[in-house]
Design an enzyme around this catalytic site. Structure first.
Site, PDB file in Angstrom:
ATOM      1  N   TYR A   1      66.711  60.352 -74.498  1.00  0.00           N
ATOM      2  CA  TYR A   1      65.378  60.548 -75.087  1.00  0.00           C
ATOM      3  C   TYR A   1      64.371  59.606 -74.430  1.00  0.00           C
ATOM      4  CZ  TYR A   1      61.743  61.237 -78.577  1.00  0.00           C
ATOM      5  OH  TYR A   1      60.548  61.537 -79.198  1.00  0.00           O
TER       6      TYR A   1
ATOM      7  N   ASP B   1      59.308  79.356 -79.056  1.00  0.00           N
ATOM      8  CA  ASP B   1      60.284  78.434 -79.627  1.00  0.00           C
ATOM      9  C   ASP B   1      61.670  78.995 -79.331  1.00  0.00           C
ATOM     10  OD1 ASP B   1      59.860  76.068 -81.967  1.00  0.00           O
ATOM     11  OD2 ASP B   1      61.892  76.853 -81.772  1.00  0.00           O
TER      12      ASP B   1
ATOM     13  N   ASN C   1      55.155  70.750 -75.713  1.00  0.00           N
ATOM     14  CA  ASN C   1      55.476  70.004 -76.924  1.00  0.00           C
ATOM     15  C   ASN C   1      56.964  70.025 -77.276  1.00  0.00           C
ATOM     16  OD1 ASN C   1      54.926  69.031 -79.883  1.00  0.00           O
ATOM     17  ND2 ASN C   1      55.909  71.047 -80.100  1.00  0.00           N
TER      18      ASN C   1
ATOM     19  N   THR D   1      58.233  64.859 -89.162  1.00  0.00           N
ATOM     20  CA  THR D   1      58.774  66.169 -88.809  1.00  0.00           C
ATOM     21  C   THR D   1      60.292  66.085 -88.892  1.00  0.00           C
ATOM     22  OG1 THR D   1      59.020  65.713 -86.443  1.00  0.00           O
ATOM     23  CG2 THR D   1      56.859  66.527 -87.186  1.00  0.00           C
TER      24      THR D   1
ATOM     25  N   LYS E   1      61.305  60.850 -72.030  1.00  0.00           N
ATOM     26  CA  LYS E   1      59.925  60.619 -72.449  1.00  0.00           C
ATOM     27  C   LYS E   1      59.190  59.705 -71.471  1.00  0.00           C
ATOM     28  CE  LYS E   1      59.790  63.245 -76.064  1.00  0.00           C
ATOM     29  NZ  LYS E   1      58.935  64.461 -76.068  1.00  0.00           N
TER      30      LYS E   1
END
Length: 277
Positions: free
Chosen positions: A175, A37, A102, A210, A179
């Protein structure tokens, strides 16, 4: 016995959210984990990123499953740093079988931005979501191929990677573009790696509970954009958001031998969202 006994999974964005959930779920199926991360904020992003303490907590949760986790701080935009972290993890754990690309950000803004701000948002989101995915798969490929055991690469996309929405600002368009872009990466890598029995697929979640989806910037963007927050952004099934574990179930399936002949697939996990639009 778990479906993934003896295997090793590499997961980016592992400090919290879906990345943490995937780590714990795959560990519960018997896999050891290499988790990275950034553990630092990205100025263009509208919410705080995961921390070193949260990454350490993920490690503890994996250990509670009886498995090992090698955690490291790495930015997916930095190929060489990412590869070094992965190489060190493989040296420690001895192999690599599963890759979960991810890590992702969604820098949404509810106010009017300058073009300089929009460009900053665009570059940040495309850098993390698209270039970061490319870097992740490229760093992992030699280990997967040299292992000679096949493997599974699971890339996190979004319903936004199958449908066009997100407004017109640099972050929202970036975004959606990123994606969509990872679907192209997936299909290309799936063809190239098929002779090695390495499978590559994308998962496309609807909104997941999240920090990416539940933060003040995203909430205000949805409330103040005419195209946001309306009925067309609601799930047909009676659930407002999915939980990270709902996506981890799909990831665990794609990582397992039950999906050994599934490759090149864009899999919605979306409560009917994409079918509706």
């Amino acid at each position: 016995m778990g479906q993934l006994d003896g295997k090793v999974a590499f997961i980016t964005g592992a400090a919290r959210g879906q990345g943490r959930s995937h780590a714990v779920r795959l560990a519960g199926e018997g896999a050891d984990i290499i988790g990275v991360d950034i553990c630092a904020d990205i100025p263009a992003n509208s919410y705080a990123m995961g921390t070193r303490e949260e990454l350490a907590e993920t490690e503890s949760l994996v250990k509670e499953q009886g498995r090992r986790m090698i955690g490291a701080v790495a930015d997916v935009r930095d190929f060489h740093g990412l590869r070094a972290a992965l190489d060190a993890g493989v040296a420690e754990l001895g192999r690599l079988d599963i890759v979960c690309a991810n890590a992702g950000i969604a820098p949404m803004a509810f106010r009017e931005l300058t073009i300089e701000e929009e460009l900053e948002h665009w570059e940040a989101v495309v850098g993390v979501n698209l270039s970061g995915t490319f870097n992740t798969v490229k760093a992992a490929m030699p280990h997967l191929i040299e292992g000679g055991r096949g493997g599974s690469v699971i890339i996190t996309s979004s319903t936004t990677g199958l449908r066009g929405f997100g407004g017109t600002q640099g972050g929202g368009v970036g975004y959606a573009a990123s994606k969509h872009g990872v679907v192209g990466l997936m299909r290309t890598f799936a063809n190239a790696l098929a002779p090695h029995s390495i499978r590559v697929n994308t998962v496309h979640p609807t909104a997941v509970r999240t920090m990416m989806a539940v933060n003040p910037g995203m909430t205000e963007w949805l409330e103040q954009n005419p195209e946001g927050g309306g009925p067309h952004l609601q799930n047909p099934m009676p659930v407002d958001m999915l939980e990270p574990g709902d996506i981890s179930d799909a990831v665990a399936f794609l990582a397992s031998d039950q999906a050994r002949f599934i490759t090149g697939v864009a899999m919605p996990v979306d409560a009917g969202f994409c079918n509706k639009l």
